[in-house]
Write an enzyme that holds these catalytic residues in place. Structure first.
Site, PDB file in Angstrom:
ATOM      1  N   ARG A 248       0.497  -0.893   0.091  1.00 12.45           N
ATOM      2  CA  ARG A 248      -0.149   0.145   0.031  1.00 12.45           C
ATOM      3  C   ARG A 248       0.725   1.402  -0.378  1.00 12.45           C
ATOM      4  NH1 ARG A 248      -3.699  -1.936   5.337  1.00 12.45           N
ATOM      5  NH2 ARG A 248      -1.869  -3.266   5.517  1.00 12.45           N
TER       6      ARG A 248
ATOM      7  N   GLU B 217     -11.345  -7.970  11.017  1.00 12.13           N
ATOM      8  CA  GLU B 217     -10.697  -7.222  10.541  1.00 12.13           C
ATOM      9  C   GLU B 217     -11.949  -6.302   9.198  1.00 12.13           C
ATOM     10  OE1 GLU B 217      -7.164  -6.304  10.724  1.00 12.13           O
ATOM     11  OE2 GLU B 217      -7.717  -7.649  12.454  1.00 12.13           O
TER      12      GLU B 217
HETATM   13  C1  UD1 Z   1      -2.553  -4.971  11.394  1.00 13.28           C
HETATM   14  C2  UD1 Z   1      -3.654  -5.076  12.124  1.00 13.28           C
HETATM   15  C3  UD1 Z   1      -5.136  -4.579  12.151  1.00 13.28           C
HETATM   16  C4  UD1 Z   1      -4.793  -3.807  13.424  1.00 13.28           C
HETATM   17  C5  UD1 Z   1      -4.204  -2.743  13.124  1.00 13.28           C
HETATM   18  C6  UD1 Z   1      -2.928  -1.204  13.095  1.00 13.28           C
HETATM   19  C7  UD1 Z   1      -3.609  -7.973  11.950  1.00 13.28           C
HETATM   20  C8  UD1 Z   1      -4.379  -9.126  11.207  1.00 13.28           C
HETATM   21  N1  UD1 Z   1      -3.810  -6.586  11.613  1.00 13.28           N
HETATM   22  O1  UD1 Z   1      -3.542  -4.267  10.439  1.00 13.28           O
HETATM   23  O2  UD1 Z   1      -5.894  -5.075  13.351  1.00 13.28           O
HETATM   24  O3  UD1 Z   1      -6.031  -2.473  13.965  1.00 13.28           O
HETATM   25  O4  UD1 Z   1      -2.431  -3.561  12.246  1.00 13.28           O
HETATM   26  O5  UD1 Z   1      -1.837  -0.681  12.809  1.00 13.28           O
HETATM   27  O6  UD1 Z   1      -2.722  -8.170  12.561  1.00 13.28           O
HETATM   28  N2  UD1 Z   1       3.728  -7.541   9.132  1.00 13.28           N
HETATM   29  C9  UD1 Z   1       4.716  -9.087   9.020  1.00 13.28           C
HETATM   30  N3  UD1 Z   1       5.014  -9.920   8.461  1.00 13.28           N
HETATM   31  C10 UD1 Z   1       3.581 -10.098   6.957  1.00 13.28           C
HETATM   32  C11 UD1 Z   1       2.726  -8.943   7.526  1.00 13.28           C
HETATM   33  C12 UD1 Z   1       2.702  -7.939   8.275  1.00 13.28           C
HETATM   34  O7  UD1 Z   1       5.836  -8.394   9.444  1.00 13.28           O
HETATM   35  O8  UD1 Z   1       3.660 -10.682   6.653  1.00 13.28           O
HETATM   36  C13 UD1 Z   1       4.165  -6.524   9.736  1.00 13.28           C
HETATM   37  C14 UD1 Z   1       4.307  -5.747   9.004  1.00 13.28           C
HETATM   38  O9  UD1 Z   1       5.538  -4.764   8.738  1.00 13.28           O
HETATM   39  C15 UD1 Z   1       3.321  -4.507   9.889  1.00 13.28           C
HETATM   40  C16 UD1 Z   1       2.734  -4.994  11.021  1.00 13.28           C
HETATM   41  O10 UD1 Z   1       2.622  -6.529  10.615  1.00 13.28           O
HETATM   42  O11 UD1 Z   1       4.385  -3.756  10.401  1.00 13.28           O
HETATM   43  C17 UD1 Z   1       1.427  -4.707  10.844  1.00 13.28           C
HETATM   44  O12 UD1 Z   1       0.752  -5.621   9.584  1.00 13.28           O
HETATM   45  P1  UD1 Z   1      -0.038  -4.954   8.464  1.00 13.28           P
HETATM   46  O13 UD1 Z   1       0.002  -5.588   6.863  1.00 13.28           O
HETATM   47  O14 UD1 Z   1       0.044  -3.216   8.114  1.00 13.28           O
HETATM   48  O15 UD1 Z   1      -1.730  -5.369   9.164  1.00 13.28           O
HETATM   49  P2  UD1 Z   1      -2.999  -3.757   9.136  1.00 13.28           P
HETATM   50  O16 UD1 Z   1      -3.887  -3.790   7.563  1.00 13.28           O
HETATM   51  O17 UD1 Z   1      -2.097  -2.574   9.119  1.00 13.28           O
HETATM   52 MG    MG Z   2      -0.261  -1.506   8.996  1.00 12.15          MG
END
Ligand code: UD1
Ligand code: MG
Length: 456
Positions: free
Chosen positions: A17, A152
């Site tokens: 994104r 979510e």
């Molecule tokens: C996530 C939460 C959501 C929350 C929001 C807050 C989940 C499923 N959802 O959504 O409930 O309200 O954050 O900001 O967690 N990441 C990894 N590996 C992956 C995918 C992501 O390390 O495979 C890390 C990303 O770098 C990030 C965090 O996990 O720091 C959250 O991932 P992101 O994709 O940003 O989740 P959101 O859609 O923001």
């Molecule tokens: Mg996030």
């Protein structure tokens, strides 16, 4: 108690994104990497047991912190998968684990301390907040006031989308339970990822207590997923910072167009006009005025200095009672001692100016040391570079330099020298006196510009 906590920062993922070739974690929020904020918070809790899960090597390489345990997520299959992969590498299974999100940078140490204090067994504690616009966040679903699950954005029903209480992502629980629950998470069909948020419902069914902690300030839980969220969060962060500065006595003319991208220390009676950028570590004394359009980076400015509009100062030390600008550029390694006046279109780099000197117009001074009470006229240049080497210029005290003068370095000018306008100095001066180049002035009488010449 804090030693008992492992901290896991989630910093992997594809940053889709963000629409950028730079990973999300390495975008800057007010001049600092998003991830660095979270690392700094983690270090305040427990310096030893910090784990970061990352997927892009550039993140590890850029942050370059050997005190952190770096774990690579090979396939970025969501937050559930990230924690599953990391937990295998965290040895002490008895301990608690605190999960921080690398993209939620403004969480405060106060809120984290509230989260990690008094944790009883069979408990998950998580940070939530009510947002006016909860779009994009996981919603906290409650039944009779108890949290029963997190849903979510993409999976929520119309009713659930109306919930204002959102998940920050930050929680603490026992490693051993987390490890067990993670195995039960199914691949989410909408996102094609394993969502860590699914553990909440599993824990609820196992009769775990799910306790929520609210931050004092809502910006603490805001996540960054795209550049608009980055922009909005920076604006909010700046506004808070500048408001605090105003309440501490600073006059700031325009909060919307003033940026503090780093650490600023200041004394009494600081006035900052519009469009000012402060970057890195900047220390300001008492009674300082910074005019519109100035950029000040990694510098120290002592009491009673005025930085007039559109001046740029980087890695500079400025002593008391100086007047700089407008349109002055002070570059790294410049030390300006007290009561100096540096004016329009003057560039100084890697030079020391003693006290009470004046360099008011259009000059370049590089690799130089300039004495006290020196007056430099307009269009003065230290010719410090021969294409290969940089050479030094040393000018003594009470020297007067006329306009349009060049000094070809390396060179030394003794105290009390006067240099006539239009002189090119190529030799050291030995005793005080007047230095000038002999020039012949010719006079052609009856000179007329013909039409042809004039049009050329
Ligand atoms: C996530 C939460 C959501 C929350 C929001 C807050 C989940 C499923 N959802 O959504 O409930 O309200 O954050 O900001 O967690 N990441 C990894 N590996 C992956 C995918 C992501 O390390 O495979 C890390 C990303 O770098 C990030 C965090 O996990 O720091 C959250 O991932 P992101 O994709 O940003 O989740 P959101 O859609 O923001
Ligand atoms: Mg996030």
């Amino acid at each position: 108690m804090l030693d008992n906590i492992n901290i896991l920062i989630l910093a992997a993922g594809n940053s889709t994104r963000m629409k950028s070739s730079i990973p999300k974690m390495l975008h800057k929020l007010s001049g600092k990497f998003i991830l660095q904020y979270v690392i700094n918070i983690a270090k305040k809790i427990n310096k030893k047991n910090i784990f970061i899960i990352y997927s892009n090597n550039l993140v590890k390489k850029t942050i370059n912190d050997k005190n952190i345990n770096w774990i690579r997520q090979i396939e970025t299959l969501g937050t559930g998968n990230a924690i599953k992969e990391s937990i295998k590498k965290i040895k002490n299974k008895k301990n608690k684990i605190l999960i921080l999100y690398g993209d939620v940078p403004l969480i405060s140490i106060k809120t984290i301390k509230k989260l990690i204090s008094n944790i009883s067994n069979k408990t998950i504690k998580l940070i939530t907040a009510k947002l006016d616009n909860p779009y994009g966040y996981g919603r906290i679903v409650r039944k009779e006031n108890n949290v029963i699950k997190i849903v979510e954005q993409n999976n929520a029903t119309i009713e659930e989308l109306k919930i204002k209480e959102v998940n920050s992502g930050i929680f603490i629980t026992d490693i051993k339970y987390l490890k067990k629950w993670i195995k039960q998470i199914n691949l989410n069909n909408t996102k094609k990822e394993y969502l860590i948020t699914d553990i909440i419902h599993i824990a609820y069914k196992e009769k775990f207590k799910i306790i929520t902690v609210q931050p004092k300030n809502k910006i603490e839980i805001m996540g960054i997923n795209n550049k608009l969220e980055l922009y909005n969060l920076e604006k909010k962060q700046q506004k808070e910072k500048l408001k605090k500065m105003i309440l501490s006595g600073v006059i700031i003319k325009d909060i919307k167009n003033c940026y503090i991208r780093g650490k600023i220390k200041y004394g009494k009676n600081l006035v900052i006009d519009s469009n000012v950028i402060i970057e890195g570590k900047v220390t300001l004394g008492d009674n300082i005025t910074i005019g519109t359009g100035c950029i000040i980076k990694n510098s120290i400015i002592k009491n009673k200095c005025e930085i007039k509009p559109y001046s740029i100062l980087e890695d500079v030390i400025l002593y008391e009672n100086c007047s700089i600008g407008p349109f002055t550029h002070l570059r790294p390694g410049t030390i300006i001692n007290e009561s100096n006046s540096i004016g329009n279109f003057v560039e100084i780099k890697d030079s020391v100016i003693k006290s009470k000197s004046k360099i008011k117009h259009l000059s370049y001074i590089g690799n130089s040391s300039i004495g006290s009470k020196v007056n430099i006229g307009a269009f003065f240049v230290t010719c410090n570079y021969d294409g290969i080497n940089k050479s030094k210029t040393k000018i003594g005290n009470n020297v007067f330099i006329g306009s349009s003068t060049q000094i070809v370095a390396p060179i030394k000018i003794v105290d009390k020298t006067t240099i006539a306008a239009g002189t090119t100095i190529i030799e050291n001066t030995q005793t005080p006196g007047l230095i000038y180049n002999k020039k012949i002035q010719k006079h052609k009488k009856y000179w007329k510009i013909s039409k042809k010449t004039k049009n050329k």
